[in-house]
Design an enzyme around this catalytic site. Structure first.
Site, PDB file in Angstrom:
ATOM      1  N   HIS A 124       0.788  -1.232   0.000  1.00  0.00           N
ATOM      2  CA  HIS A 124       0.000   0.000   0.000  1.00  0.00           C
ATOM      3  C   HIS A 124       0.821   1.284   0.000  1.00  0.00           C
ATOM      4  O   HIS A 124       0.313   2.347  -0.375  1.00  0.00           O
ATOM      5  CB  HIS A 124      -0.926   0.006   1.222  1.00  0.00           C
ATOM      6  CG  HIS A 124      -2.201   0.753   1.007  1.00  0.00           C
ATOM      7  ND1 HIS A 124      -2.296   1.878   0.228  1.00  0.00           N
ATOM      8  CD2 HIS A 124      -3.446   0.535   1.475  1.00  0.00           C
ATOM      9  CE1 HIS A 124      -3.534   2.325   0.224  1.00  0.00           C
ATOM     10  NE2 HIS A 124      -4.259   1.523   0.965  1.00  0.00           N
TER      11      HIS A 124
ATOM     12  N   THR B 257      -5.067  10.479  -0.744  1.00  0.00           N
ATOM     13  CA  THR B 257      -6.424  10.252  -0.237  1.00  0.00           C
ATOM     14  C   THR B 257      -6.783  11.272   0.840  1.00  0.00           C
ATOM     15  O   THR B 257      -5.924  11.955   1.397  1.00  0.00           O
ATOM     16  CB  THR B 257      -6.568   8.840   0.376  1.00  0.00           C
ATOM     17  OG1 THR B 257      -5.637   8.715   1.465  1.00  0.00           O
ATOM     18  CG2 THR B 257      -6.301   7.769  -0.664  1.00  0.00           C
TER      19      THR B 257
ATOM     20  N   TYR C  90     -14.779   5.747   8.531  1.00  0.00           N
ATOM     21  CA  TYR C  90     -13.766   6.193   7.565  1.00  0.00           C
ATOM     22  C   TYR C  90     -14.220   5.781   6.172  1.00  0.00           C
ATOM     23  O   TYR C  90     -14.470   4.607   5.903  1.00  0.00           O
ATOM     24  CB  TYR C  90     -12.432   5.537   7.902  1.00  0.00           C
ATOM     25  CG  TYR C  90     -11.254   5.936   7.038  1.00  0.00           C
ATOM     26  CD1 TYR C  90     -10.225   6.706   7.551  1.00  0.00           C
ATOM     27  CD2 TYR C  90     -11.145   5.513   5.719  1.00  0.00           C
ATOM     28  CE1 TYR C  90      -9.127   7.061   6.778  1.00  0.00           C
ATOM     29  CE2 TYR C  90     -10.053   5.855   4.929  1.00  0.00           C
ATOM     30  CZ  TYR C  90      -9.048   6.625   5.465  1.00  0.00           C
ATOM     31  OH  TYR C  90      -7.965   6.965   4.698  1.00  0.00           O
TER      32      TYR C  90
END
Length: 773
Positions: A472, A601, A588
């Site tokens: 990630h 993001t 979230y």
């Protein structure tokens, strides 16, 4: 050994008669073709760098300016207003030998170049100012004001023609730093439905104290950083959220993507791997040449392409305090895992990319290899699945020299990682938990059959289905999604398979076979591997996963309700969570900030006062459907507004995160920031993007609907939910939690989501479409 001898281009032997030379013409030919391919790639990159550097200008544009300038001189019109003659007077003395006419032409070329560059810079600055306008995003769906239409026309005018992938990078605006007062106000608004009056008053007093006493100093440093940094968030986000994490990245950070939900292009494992790998390498070639079109919102507004740069040839390297990313400009081989053995497969032969059939041959050779794993090799990759510090220590102690270093370098410097899995997975209509097992396999596998440090690991199963596990830190899910859509479409619609399931073409049986990697695993190293495996196995066994298809309706029916599909699902998740746990929680939802340069993001806090009011109305038998519907519309509009704020740089959490980082650098303690960043996200959600590359029509090919992807739970007592709206009549959900928590049950939550979607749809009097499972 025949292949090894063929690979030697030059040999000599000392004999009593002298020295005998021997040249291998075939090897020299391959060397020549390889060098030629390498230089072609370098020249292509240089050409693209020049084209990107002068965009939206073009060489033909310079020629037009030069011809216009020179042409005007012949008609005795000085468009330069004397500048050409001034340049001519100041030419270096080395030009004095030129004729007057030649020096005039040279001066005109210098003037034309200046005009051309000035025009490029003006267009870029104008485009950057235009792209800083985000009012178009806040207009009602389906309606566009006159001012926005004019703005769209101006953006198109300034965007030039035929942009390359990175052409707009310098024209994208920087992510703005929001005012502290706005962030505090939005934060307090977001936590109001989660706190009783007493706790809210305490939080409000902490927030006010922070806003007026601590924040002004921190904000000044943050604004200063935003002036010189390309993006004031991204570098800290990558370092502190990802690379400095010491927990296992398997489950906690890495995520996965799945194959087609229904389509099975071939059941032959090596053939599917051959087509998939070849498709991915075609994508990489287009990426290197910047031939992919930039992703555009509304087909007009460019999004940042920065994250794509590290998609290939990238590995996360463990460190004791912080990891780092190793990225190479190129890699010509692939690292492959099968039955506990590691292989190196060359992707090029004689300077040419291997065909799908040749790759299939190479993978079949690996499958046919009967040799067992070397001692300690079977679970070696578990080091990448465990905690980061022990892996860093083991890497330094046991993989810094000899065969271990050479083999580890081969994996870490590979284009990407491939696992030829021994299991069969995918949707099985007769097995209720088939998608659950498929998801868990991609998320963690057996904890030692994926290299979790690679930018992504491609997994091809025994039955021809495939998927991927992605690290990630280097990029977010939409980036892998872009590659994934290209790969699936190219594999299925462009490359295809023979009637017997094999790749098209004839294999080159003279190809050198895959190279088996060699290891020297001593007792201490084996113990480190086992320790990491124990940690990873406990983490994997605790993951409770539920993946299910919602087929009653999809995007088509939701849009008929004149509601954003994402808002519809997010509010349904709030209703489902309240029914599941009897309370609301901090939620979230990931949104992107790629409208800004190097944006990644932002968080949308989906649990709002409006959404909780709607949920309470649904739980109240005295509320009529019309009252519930009205509250739903208000909640949906609120969610859409928050999502737009997050996308346009007015979010809450990244600003507070950066203020916290500044406070730590300055040694300033802030009870408010400490409390904010310690709050757990018990419901973490994300929507998987769909049809970023329109290479086929999903309505015409519904069997090619994507399964989407998912991730592990963020909180020990919470849920992770990913969903993909695949077409007009399908939504697939991926739900994760932990067995160790008595408060969660992924399958129970899935049923609550299913019912919540039906209950909200009933408010609009939209009958669900009957469809067989």
């Amino acid at each position: 050994m025949a292949e090894a001898h063929q690979a030697v281009a030059f040999q000599f032997t000392v004999t009593p008669e002298g020295v005998a030379f021997q040249l291998s013409r075939e090897a020299l030919k391959h060397l020549y073709l390889s060098l030629l391919s390498s230089w072609k790639k370098r020249l292509a990159r240089l050409k693209n760098s020049i084209r990107t550097g002068v965009f939206p200008g073009t060489p033909s544009g310079w020629l037009a300016v030069f011809v216009t300038t020179v042409g005007s001189m012949y008609f005795r019109v000085d468009v330069s207003m004397g500048m050409i003659f001034r340049v001519r007077r100041h030419l270096p003395s080395s030009c004095s030998s030129l004729s007057l006419h030649s020096r005039t032409l040279l001066s005109a070329a210098v003037f034309s170049t200046g005009v051309w560059i000035s025009g490029i810079l003006l267009c870029r600055q104008t485009l950057k100012m235009l792209l800083s306008y985000h009012g178009w995003m806040f207009e009602p769906h389906g309606k566009m004001s006159r001012s926005t239409k004019i703005w769209v026309a101006l953006v198109k005018l300034m965007s030039g023609r035929h942009p390359l992938l990175y052409s707009f990078q310098t024209s994208l605006p920087k992510l703005p730093v929001p005012p502290v007062s706005d962030t505090i106000q939005r934060y307090l608004e977001s936590v109001r439905p989660l706190l009783d009056d007493e706790r809210y008053d305490q939080m409000e007093s902490l927030a006010v104290e922070f806003q007026y006493q601590t924040a002004p100093r921190l904000q000044k440093y943050l604004v200063l950083k935003s002036w010189w940094a390309t993006n004031y968030v991204s570098d800290w986000w990558e370092e502190y959220i990802y690379l400095r994490g010491r927990d296992p990245i398997m489950v906690n950070s890495n995520y996965y993507v799945m194959d087609f939900l229904y389509a099975i292009p071939t059941t032959l494992q090596p053939a599917r791997a051959g087509n998939a790998v070849h498709s991915i390498l075609l994508y990489r070639r287009r990426l290197d040449r910047e031939e992919h079109a930039p992703v555009m919102a509304l087909g007009v507004v460019p999004m940042c392409s920065y994250q794509m740069e590290r998609m290939f040839n990238t590995t996360r390297i463990p460190g004791k305090e912080a990891d780092s990313l190793l990225h190479l400009s190129d890699s010509k081989h692939l690292a492959v895992y099968h039955k506990g053995r590691f292989y190196k497969v060359w992707l090029y032969h004689a300077g040419q990319l291997l065909s799908p059939r040749d790759l299939e041959l190479q993978f079949q050779r690996i499958l046919d290899d009967p040799s067992p794993p070397q001692p300690g090799e079977l679970k070696l990759a578990a080091l990448t699945a465990g905690e980061r510090r022990p892996w860093a220590e083991a890497r330094a102690a046991y993989f810094s020299q000899g065969r271990n270093k050479a083999s580890l370098d081969c994996i870490e410097r590979a284009a990407f990682f491939l696992t030829l899995d021994e299991e069969a997975h995918g949707l099985d209509q007769g097995q209720e938990d088939s998608l659950d097992l498929y998801a868990k396999s991609l998320l963690h596998g057996h904890c030692y059959d994926r290299w979790f440090d690679k930018s992504f690991s491609l997994v091809v199963y025994r039955n021809g289905k495939l998927g991927a596990n992605a690290e990630h830190s280097w990029a977010d899910a939409p980036i892998i999604g872009h590659l994934w859509e290209f790969m699936l479409a190219t594999d299925h619609f462009h490359l295809g398979y023979c009637s017997d399931g094999h790749c098209h073409g004839v294999p080159n049986t003279a190809l050198p076979p895959p190279q088996r990697l060699a290891w020297d695993i001593n007792e201490e190293c084996w113990q480190a591997i086992e320790a990491s495996y124990g940690v990873a196995k406990a983490l994997a066994d605790d993951v409770d996963f539920c993946c299910f298809r919602f087929t009653e309706f999809g995007k088509g029916r939701i849009k008929k309700c004149r509601t954003s599909p994402d808002s519809f699902i997010q509010i349904a998740l709030q209703l489902a969570h309240f029914r599941d746990k009897g309370c609301f929680c901090l939620t979230y939802e990931a949104s992107m900030t790629r409208l800004f340069r190097e944006g990644r993001t932002e968080t949308v806090r989906s649990c709002t006062s409006e959404s909780t009011a709607f949920v309470r109305s649904m739980m109240n038998p005295n509320c009529s459907p019309s009252e519930c519907l009205q509250l739903f519309k208000v909640a949906a509009e609120k969610h859409q507004h928050m999502y737009r704020l997050a996308m346009t740089g007015s979010g809450i959490d990244r600003h507070l995160f950066c203020l916290y980082v500044v406070s730590r650098y300055l040694g300033v303690d802030s009870p408010f920031l400490a409390k904010v960043l310690s709050e757990p996200w018990r419901l973490s959600t994300s929507q998987t993007p769909q049809q970023q590359i329109k290479m086929f029509d999903l309505e015409v090919n519904p069997e090619c609907a994507s399964s989407g992807g998912g991730f592990g739970p963020v909180a020990d007592d919470g849920y992770g939910v990913s969903y993909i709206i695949a077409g007009e009549n399908l939504i697939t959900f991926h739900i994760s939690s932990k067995f160790s928590s008595p408060e969660t049950d992924s399958r129970r939550f899935g049923k609550n989501i299913h019912q919540a979607l039906l209950d909200i749809a009933a408010l609009f009097c939209v009958p669900p479409r009957k469809m067989a499972n």
